[in-house]
Design a protein around this motif. Structure first.
Motif, mmCIF file in Angstrom:
data_model
loop_
_atom_site.group_PDB
_atom_site.id
_atom_site.type_symbol
_atom_site.label_atom_id
_atom_site.label_comp_id
_atom_site.label_asym_id
_atom_site.label_seq_id
_atom_site.Cartn_x
_atom_site.Cartn_y
_atom_site.Cartn_z
ATOM 1 N N GLY A 12 -4.822 10.131 -0.713
ATOM 2 C CA GLY A 12 -6.245 10.026 -0.445
ATOM 3 C C GLY A 12 -6.587 9.649 0.982
ATOM 4 N N VAL A 13 -5.581 9.410 1.802
ATOM 5 C CA VAL A 13 -5.784 9.032 3.204
ATOM 6 C C VAL A 13 -5.230 10.117 4.128
ATOM 7 N N VAL A 14 -4.069 10.621 3.788
ATOM 8 C CA VAL A 14 -3.469 11.744 4.509
ATOM 9 C C VAL A 14 -3.602 13.020 3.689
ATOM 10 N N ALA A 15 -3.156 12.951 2.456
ATOM 11 C CA ALA A 15 -3.082 14.145 1.611
ATOM 12 C C ALA A 15 -3.910 13.999 0.343
ATOM 13 N N ASP A 16 -4.513 15.097 -0.054
ATOM 14 C CA ASP A 16 -5.209 15.177 -1.332
ATOM 15 C C ASP A 16 -4.313 15.988 -2.272
ATOM 16 N N ASP A 17 -3.170 15.396 -2.629
ATOM 17 C CA ASP A 17 -2.152 16.127 -3.380
ATOM 18 C C ASP A 17 -1.783 15.463 -4.697
ATOM 19 N N CYS A 188 -2.765 -5.320 12.448
ATOM 20 C CA CYS A 188 -2.662 -3.977 11.889
ATOM 21 C C CYS A 188 -3.794 -3.743 10.892
ATOM 22 N N LEU A 189 -4.213 -2.503 10.776
ATOM 23 C CA LEU A 189 -5.218 -2.081 9.802
ATOM 24 C C LEU A 189 -4.573 -1.096 8.855
ATOM 25 N N SER A 190 -4.761 -1.293 7.558
ATOM 26 C CA SER A 190 -4.228 -0.368 6.576
ATOM 27 C C SER A 190 -5.376 0.442 5.978
ATOM 28 N N ILE A 191 -5.258 1.755 6.043
ATOM 29 C CA ILE A 191 -6.278 2.634 5.468
ATOM 30 C C ILE A 191 -5.794 3.064 4.086
ATOM 31 N N GLU A 192 -6.592 2.757 3.067
ATOM 32 C CA GLU A 192 -6.206 2.979 1.680
ATOM 33 C C GLU A 192 -7.303 3.733 0.942
ATOM 34 N N ALA A 193 -6.929 4.354 -0.180
ATOM 35 C CA ALA A 193 -7.911 5.072 -0.993
ATOM 36 C C ALA A 193 -7.760 4.788 -2.481
ATOM 37 N N THR A 194 -6.749 3.975 -2.856
ATOM 38 C CA THR A 194 -6.530 3.663 -4.268
ATOM 39 C C THR A 194 -6.541 2.157 -4.467
ATOM 40 N N TYR A 195 -6.843 1.748 -5.691
ATOM 41 C CA TYR A 195 -6.858 0.320 -5.997
ATOM 42 C C TYR A 195 -5.481 -0.298 -5.779
ATOM 43 N N SER A 196 -4.432 0.406 -6.205
ATOM 44 C CA SER A 196 -3.086 -0.140 -6.053
ATOM 45 C C SER A 196 -2.717 -0.278 -4.578
ATOM 46 N N GLY A 197 -3.132 0.687 -3.750
ATOM 47 C CA GLY A 197 -2.844 0.606 -2.326
ATOM 48 C C GLY A 197 -3.565 -0.548 -1.656
ATOM 49 N N ILE A 198 -4.830 -0.753 -2.019
ATOM 50 C CA ILE A 198 -5.604 -1.864 -1.462
ATOM 51 C C ILE A 198 -4.965 -3.190 -1.835
ATOM 52 N N GLN A 199 -4.602 -3.316 -3.089
ATOM 53 C CA GLN A 199 -3.991 -4.562 -3.555
ATOM 54 C C GLN A 199 -2.671 -4.826 -2.842
ATOM 55 N N PRO A 207 -5.559 -6.449 6.840
ATOM 56 C CA PRO A 207 -6.947 -6.021 6.633
ATOM 57 C C PRO A 207 -7.001 -4.555 6.210
ATOM 58 N N VAL A 208 -7.978 -4.222 5.368
ATOM 59 C CA VAL A 208 -8.010 -2.902 4.741
ATOM 60 C C VAL A 208 -9.318 -2.169 5.020
ATOM 61 N N LEU A 209 -9.184 -0.898 5.372
ATOM 62 C CA LEU A 209 -10.301 0.037 5.419
ATOM 63 C C LEU A 209 -10.105 1.010 4.262
ATOM 64 N N ALA A 210 -11.083 1.095 3.360
ATOM 65 C CA ALA A 210 -10.957 1.944 2.177
ATOM 66 C C ALA A 210 -11.776 3.216 2.344
ATOM 67 N N LEU A 211 -11.173 4.340 1.982
ATOM 68 C CA LEU A 211 -11.857 5.632 1.969
ATOM 69 C C LEU A 211 -12.251 5.970 0.530
ATOM 70 N N ALA A 212 -13.475 6.442 0.353
ATOM 71 C CA ALA A 212 -13.965 6.782 -0.995
ATOM 72 C C ALA A 212 -13.522 8.178 -1.391
ATOM 73 N N THR A 213 -12.222 8.406 -1.391
ATOM 74 C CA THR A 213 -11.668 9.701 -1.774
ATOM 75 C C THR A 213 -11.649 9.865 -3.285
ATOM 76 N N PHE A 214 -11.244 8.818 -3.981
ATOM 77 C CA PHE A 214 -11.097 8.878 -5.430
ATOM 78 C C PHE A 214 -12.110 8.018 -6.179
ATOM 79 N N PHE A 215 -12.609 6.960 -5.553
ATOM 80 C CA PHE A 215 -13.471 5.999 -6.223
ATOM 81 C C PHE A 215 -14.799 5.879 -5.489
ATOM 82 N N PRO A 216 -15.870 5.543 -6.204
ATOM 83 C CA PRO A 216 -17.176 5.370 -5.554
ATOM 84 C C PRO A 216 -17.128 4.264 -4.505
ATOM 85 N N LEU A 217 -17.955 4.433 -3.485
ATOM 86 C CA LEU A 217 -17.968 3.484 -2.371
ATOM 87 C C LEU A 217 -18.218 2.059 -2.842
#
Length: 273
Positions: A12-17, A188-199, A207-217
């Motif tokens: 969800g950050v690099v690939a939508d696979d 460092c900043l970690s860019i995540e798109a899943t709950y497991s990745g954020i956790q 610190p985390v920047l989340a992308l709303a690829t899979f989940f609502p903002l």
């Protein structure tokens, strides 16, 4: 301490696979006489099943995900069985890639990689799948997106599921990547798109920047330091100011009241904001 590096968490950050990974996993399940998940996820199929997969399994490293999926159907995997399944899954994923016609990259990734290079930030790539799967993806789509060169071995630091030990603790891969980048978590900043990745990133103190690829903002805002709909909304100057001196600091995220494992029933129930 200023921002010195950025971690790109694969899913969800690099690939939508994720559909390709699920396709490979389903092939394994069928071969093992187990019930597969809906291959059409997330666009169709049972809402309850889709939501269960999203909340419990999406974005988890394969060394966690496969034993959990098998355990859901009453199977316990030995270390030898897991290794054999991981090899077969990597093979099926590579086969699925060959039939992929569309470019499964997250929109804005190429521009973001160019921005990170301009800002002279270290780039770390983190993927819970095998190194063979990452290499196959980059080789398959790099001709279509030259910016992916930034994620090859010579242009970034990398940690994959192959680097995980038999006992994968939360944040282990993130901490290992920090070591390879030679950076403290606070720089460092970690860019995540899943709950497991954020956790996982937060358990490593990053610190985390989340992308709303899979989940609502609004579901991501309570879990991450920043949450955006896409790369086009990232304010790099603001983020760098925050790392440099605490200016424009966002609210401290609070832990979600319902984590992925709290999914109940089959009605697609989501954690409440």
């Amino acid at each position: 301490m200023g921002l010195q590096g950025v971690i790109l968490s694969w899913s969800g950050v690099v690939a939508d696979d994720e559909n390709l990974h699920l396709q490979a996993i389903n092939q394994l399940l069928v071969e093992e006489n187990l019930r597969p998940w809906n291959l059409c996820w997330p666009k169709s199929g049972s809402p309850g099943q889709r939501e269960l997969y999203r909340l419990q399994y999406l974005g988890r490293p394969d060394r966690e995900r496969l034993p959990a999926l098998w355990g859901e159907q009453g199977r316990v995997l030995s270390p030898k069985q897991l290794e054999e399944l991981l090899k077969r899954k990597a093979l099926y994923y590579r086969q699925a890639l060959q039939g992929q016609r569309e470019l499964p990259l997250i929109p804005g990734l190429a521009e973001t990689l160019e921005t990170l290079e301009r800002l002279q930030l270290k780039v770390g790539l983190l993927c819970g799948q095998s190194a063979a799967e990452v290499a196959a993806f980059l080789e398959r789509f790099q001709p279509c997106c030259p910016a992916l060169t930034r994620l090859t071995d010579g242009g970034s630091y990398r940690v994959t599921g192959d680097d995980a030990g038999p006992m994968l603790s939360p944040g282990h891969l993130h901490r290992l990547l920090l070591q390879r980048m030679e950076l403290p978590a606070q720089a460092c900043l970690s860019i995540e798109a899943t709950y497991s990745g954020i956790q996982a990133a937060r358990s490593a103190g990053i610190p985390v920047l989340a992308l709303a690829t899979f989940f609502p903002l609004h579901m991501l805002q309570r879990r991450a330091n920043w949450a955006v709909d896409g790369y086009h909304q990232v304010e790099w100057d603001r983020i760098r100011n925050w790392f440099a001196g605490g200016q424009n600091r966002p609210s401290t995220p609070v832990e979600a009241e319902a984590e992925a494992g709290s999914f109940k029933g089959s009605q697609g129930e989501q954690p409440q904001p």
